[in-house]
Write a protein that holds these residues in place. Structure first.
Motif, PDB file in Angstrom:
ATOM      1  N   MET A   1      14.589  60.187  84.054  1.00 53.89           N
ATOM      2  CA  MET A   1      14.443  58.753  84.268  1.00 53.89           C
ATOM      3  C   MET A   1      12.979  58.435  84.562  1.00 53.89           C
ATOM      4  O   MET A   1      12.344  59.098  85.363  1.00 53.89           O
ATOM      5  N   SER A   2      12.470  57.389  83.894  1.00 53.16           N
ATOM      6  CA  SER A   2      11.054  57.067  84.041  1.00 53.16           C
ATOM      7  C   SER A   2      10.781  56.423  85.397  1.00 53.16           C
ATOM      8  O   SER A   2      11.681  55.928  86.076  1.00 53.16           O
ATOM      9  N   LEU A   3       9.510  56.438  85.778  1.00 54.29           N
ATOM     10  CA  LEU A   3       9.087  55.851  87.049  1.00 54.29           C
ATOM     11  C   LEU A   3       9.424  54.362  87.099  1.00 54.29           C
ATOM     12  O   LEU A   3       9.807  53.835  88.149  1.00 54.29           O
ATOM     13  N   ARG A   4       9.302  53.685  85.958  1.00 57.07           N
ATOM     14  CA  ARG A   4       9.603  52.242  85.907  1.00 57.07           C
ATOM     15  C   ARG A   4      11.057  51.973  86.291  1.00 57.07           C
ATOM     16  O   ARG A   4      11.357  50.997  86.974  1.00 57.07           O
ATOM     17  N   TYR A   5      11.966  52.853  85.848  1.00 56.45           N
ATOM     18  CA  TYR A   5      13.384  52.681  86.177  1.00 56.45           C
ATOM     19  C   TYR A   5      13.610  52.854  87.681  1.00 56.45           C
ATOM     20  O   TYR A   5      14.389  52.115  88.293  1.00 56.45           O
ATOM     21  N   TYR A   6      12.951  53.833  88.287  1.00 56.31           N
ATOM     22  CA  TYR A   6      13.091  54.057  89.734  1.00 56.31           C
ATOM     23  C   TYR A   6      12.592  52.837  90.517  1.00 56.31           C
ATOM     24  O   TYR A   6      13.212  52.411  91.490  1.00 56.31           O
ATOM     25  N   ILE A   7      11.459  52.301  90.076  1.00 57.81           N
ATOM     26  CA  ILE A   7      10.909  51.116  90.757  1.00 57.81           C
ATOM     27  C   ILE A   7      11.873  49.940  90.607  1.00 57.81           C
ATOM     28  O   ILE A   7      12.108  49.184  91.569  1.00 57.81           O
ATOM     29  N   PHE A   8      12.444  49.788  89.425  1.00 55.69           N
ATOM     30  CA  PHE A   8      13.409  48.703  89.197  1.00 55.69           C
ATOM     31  C   PHE A   8      14.626  48.855  90.109  1.00 55.69           C
ATOM     32  O   PHE A   8      15.071  47.876  90.733  1.00 55.69           O
ATOM     33  N   LEU A   9      15.168  50.078  90.214  1.00 52.55           N
ATOM     34  CA  LEU A   9      16.345  50.306  91.068  1.00 52.55           C
ATOM     35  C   LEU A   9      16.000  50.070  92.537  1.00 52.55           C
ATOM     36  O   LEU A   9      16.837  49.571  93.306  1.00 52.55           O
ATOM     37  N   LYS A  10      14.767  50.409  92.933  1.00 55.63           N
ATOM     38  CA  LYS A  10      14.324  50.131  94.305  1.00 55.63           C
ATOM     39  C   LYS A  10      14.284  48.622  94.550  1.00 55.63           C
ATOM     40  O   LYS A  10      14.683  48.134  95.616  1.00 55.63           O
ATOM     41  N   ASP A  11      13.842  47.876  93.538  1.00 57.66           N
ATOM     42  CA  ASP A  11      13.818  46.414  93.653  1.00 57.66           C
ATOM     43  C   ASP A  11      15.233  45.839  93.727  1.00 57.66           C
ATOM     44  O   ASP A  11      15.487  44.876  94.456  1.00 57.66           O
ATOM     45  N   VAL A  12      16.157  46.431  92.972  1.00 55.89           N
ATOM     46  CA  VAL A  12      17.558  45.987  93.019  1.00 55.89           C
ATOM     47  C   VAL A  12      18.133  46.214  94.420  1.00 55.89           C
ATOM     48  O   VAL A  12      18.826  45.346  94.967  1.00 55.89           O
ATOM     49  N   LEU A  13      17.830  47.371  95.009  1.00 56.59           N
ATOM     50  CA  LEU A  13      18.293  47.664  96.374  1.00 56.59           C
ATOM     51  C   LEU A  13      17.705  46.664  97.366  1.00 56.59           C
ATOM     52  O   LEU A  13      18.409  46.189  98.270  1.00 56.59           O
ATOM     53  N   LEU A  14      16.436  46.327  97.190  1.00 56.69           N
ATOM     54  CA  LEU A  14      15.798  45.340  98.060  1.00 56.69           C
ATOM     55  C   LEU A  14      16.525  43.992  97.969  1.00 56.69           C
ATOM     56  O   LEU A  14      16.792  43.346  98.992  1.00 56.69           O
ATOM     57  N   LEU A  15      16.865  43.590  96.754  1.00 50.64           N
ATOM     58  CA  LEU A  15      17.613  42.346  96.572  1.00 50.64           C
ATOM     59  C   LEU A  15      19.002  42.435  97.207  1.00 50.64           C
ATOM     60  O   LEU A  15      19.470  41.479  97.844  1.00 50.64           O
ATOM     61  N   ALA A  16      19.665  43.594  97.038  1.00 52.58           N
ATOM     62  CA  ALA A  16      21.014  43.777  97.589  1.00 52.58           C
ATOM     63  C   ALA A  16      21.018  43.657  99.108  1.00 52.58           C
ATOM     64  O   ALA A  16      22.036  43.279  99.702  1.00 52.58           O
ATOM     65  N   LEU A  17      19.880  43.968  99.737  1.00 54.43           N
ATOM     66  CA  LEU A  17      19.792  43.932 101.201  1.00 54.43           C
ATOM     67  C   LEU A  17      19.194  42.631 101.737  1.00 54.43           C
ATOM     68  O   LEU A  17      19.236  42.388 102.946  1.00 54.43           O
ATOM     69  N   THR A  18      18.673  41.790 100.843  1.00 55.33           N
ATOM     70  CA  THR A  18      17.991  40.575 101.324  1.00 55.33           C
ATOM     71  C   THR A  18      18.443  39.292 100.634  1.00 55.33           C
ATOM     72  O   THR A  18      18.062  38.196 101.077  1.00 55.33           O
ATOM     73  N   ALA A  19      19.261  39.394  99.570  1.00 50.29           N
ATOM     74  CA  ALA A  19      19.628  38.200  98.789  1.00 50.29           C
ATOM     75  C   ALA A  19      20.847  37.512  99.394  1.00 50.29           C
ATOM     76  O   ALA A  19      21.990  37.785  99.022  1.00 50.29           O
ATOM     77  N   PHE A  20      20.600  36.603 100.341  1.00 52.18           N
ATOM     78  CA  PHE A  20      21.662  35.820 100.954  1.00 52.18           C
ATOM     79  C   PHE A  20      21.876  34.530 100.159  1.00 52.18           C
ATOM     80  O   PHE A  20      20.997  34.093  99.432  1.00 52.18           O
ATOM     81  N   GLY A  21      23.059  33.929 100.333  1.00 55.16           N
ATOM     82  CA  GLY A  21      23.226  32.544  99.893  1.00 55.16           C
ATOM     83  C   GLY A  21      23.922  32.302  98.573  1.00 55.16           C
ATOM     84  O   GLY A  21      23.922  31.178  98.090  1.00 55.16           O
TER      85      GLY A  21
END
Length: 389
Positions: A1-21
């Motif tokens: 898996m490329s580095l770009r994919y890891y960064i994207f999944l990290k961003d998805v996790l960030l959204l999963a923990l902060t995306a209220f509403g």
């Protein structure tokens, strides 16, 4: 898996923990992080993907972020995106259900939840207002919203809701000539994911009808609901209430409202509420049974939308050129908003009709409407007041 994919999944996790509403807030955060900051997709691509997911059954923001994963890295990245997005909220809702079960077994009163129950009704009423203000722009839409609200209120069978959505879409589809015609339509469809979607639906329905296994029946119930819900979590609520509280009595109205209020305080998809319902539905089977209930409910509710977004995204650019498709969206959206209006009224029924409870509903609506107080702060304040008073 490329580095770009890891960064994207990290961003998805960030959204999963902060995306209220809810979906509207989720999309705003996706614009900020995934478009403006990271440039995974363009602004126009995200707008179109969100429009596509709005006309498909299933959780809108979940399908949108899954579709972005698909565009970036294909099916494998999309599945990882889905898992990371839903896991935090679904896990917390399972723990919340276990906590409520434990308190009830110990004879500890759930009276501390009494304030967040009417608050949950206020959240649904606010959702009804917001959805209606965005999608109701014509007299036809007003009529469809009112009729669907009345029918959804008086006829609470789970099959009434998809019938209303189809009828609403058909009414406005007849006015397709009002939309501009587009040329060069070349629709090529790959049917694999749709066949898989239908096959799971049929197998689950057959097994559900001929087995006494509660986990199998729960999976069928949630898969069917996930296949029939247009408009996101707010539209899902009346479906779940009528089926699991009114008809099957797997949980009480008070438990349902408590769980719905808790999910409002969490980031991530509203559909993770099903983890709570599946858990309590299996409470007679002990801890292992409850965790299994959360698992089958979560998989069941999210799987149909996943199959469908994988199916449609491949030919979406061509499909949206058809005027009938564009015209039907008005009716589907109007009926969805009517259902949320009915849900707000239905969800108030199990609450004791007192001046205090009604005032809490109105106050919650007004705070959401006229202030910028985050939903989690409101819910946590309600829980704290429940403990103190």
């Amino acid at each position: 898996m490329s580095l770009r994919y890891y960064i994207f999944l990290k961003d998805v996790l960030l959204l999963a923990l902060t995306a209220f509403g809810g979906p509207q807030a989720h999309i705003a955060l996706m614009f900020k992080l995934l478009v403006d900051k990271r440039r995974y997709v363009t602004e126009q691509e995200l707008i179109e993907l969100n429009a596509l997911c709005s006309i498909l059954p299933g959780p809108t923001s979940t399908q949108t972020i899954t579709a972005i994963g698909f565009k970036i890295g294909g099916p494998n990245l999309a599945y990882l995106t889905l898992l990371i997005w839903i896991l935090p909220a679904a896990s917390i809702m399972a723990v919340a259900a276990l906590a409520i079960s434990y308190l009830q077994e110990q004879g500890i009163s759930l009276e501390f939840l009494r304030i967040i129950q009417p608050m949950a009704v206020g959240f649904v009423a606010y959702a009804a207002y917001m959805i209606s203000s965005k999608v109701i722009h014509t007299k036809t839409a007003v009529v469809l919203m009112v009729i669907s609200a009345i029918l959804a209120y008086f006829f609470s069978s789970p099959w009434v809701f998809p019938a209303l959505l189809i009828a609403g879409g058909a009414v406005t589809a007849l006015r397709f000539k009002q939309h501009p015609m587009e040329k060069d339509k070349q629709l090529k469809i790959q049917w694999a994911n749709f066949i898989l979607y239908v096959a799971v639906l049929v197998v689950a329905a057959v097994l559900g009808a001929y087995t006494s296994s509660l986990p199998v029946r729960l999976f069928e119930n949630f898969y069917r609901n996930g296949s029939l819900v247009f408009g996101g979590g707010q539209v899902l609520i009346p479906l779940l209430y009528s089926e699991f509280v009114d008809f099957k009595e797997y949980l009480t109205g008070e438990e349902f409202l408590s769980g719905y209020a808790i999910v409002q305080a969490l980031p991530g998809p509203t559909f993770s509420f099903t983890s709570f319902i599946g858990n309590l539905a299996m409470r007679e089977y002990g801890l292992g049974g409850q965790l299994l209930g959360s698992f089958v409910a979560t998989v069941g509710i999210f799987l149909p939308g996943t199959f469908l977004i994988f199916f449609v995204i491949r030919f979406w650019d061509e499909l949206k050129k058809y005027r009938v498709v564009r015209a039907s969206l008005e009716g589907i959206s109007a009926v969805s908003s009517g259902m949320v209006v009915a849900a707000a009224i239905l969800l108030y029924h199990p609450i004791e009709n007192t001046i205090i409870n009604f005032s809490i509903v109105v106050a919650t609506f007004c705070l959401l409407m006229f202030t910028k107080i985050p939903a989690p702060v409101l819910i946590l304040t309600g829980l704290l007041l429940g403990f103190l008073i």
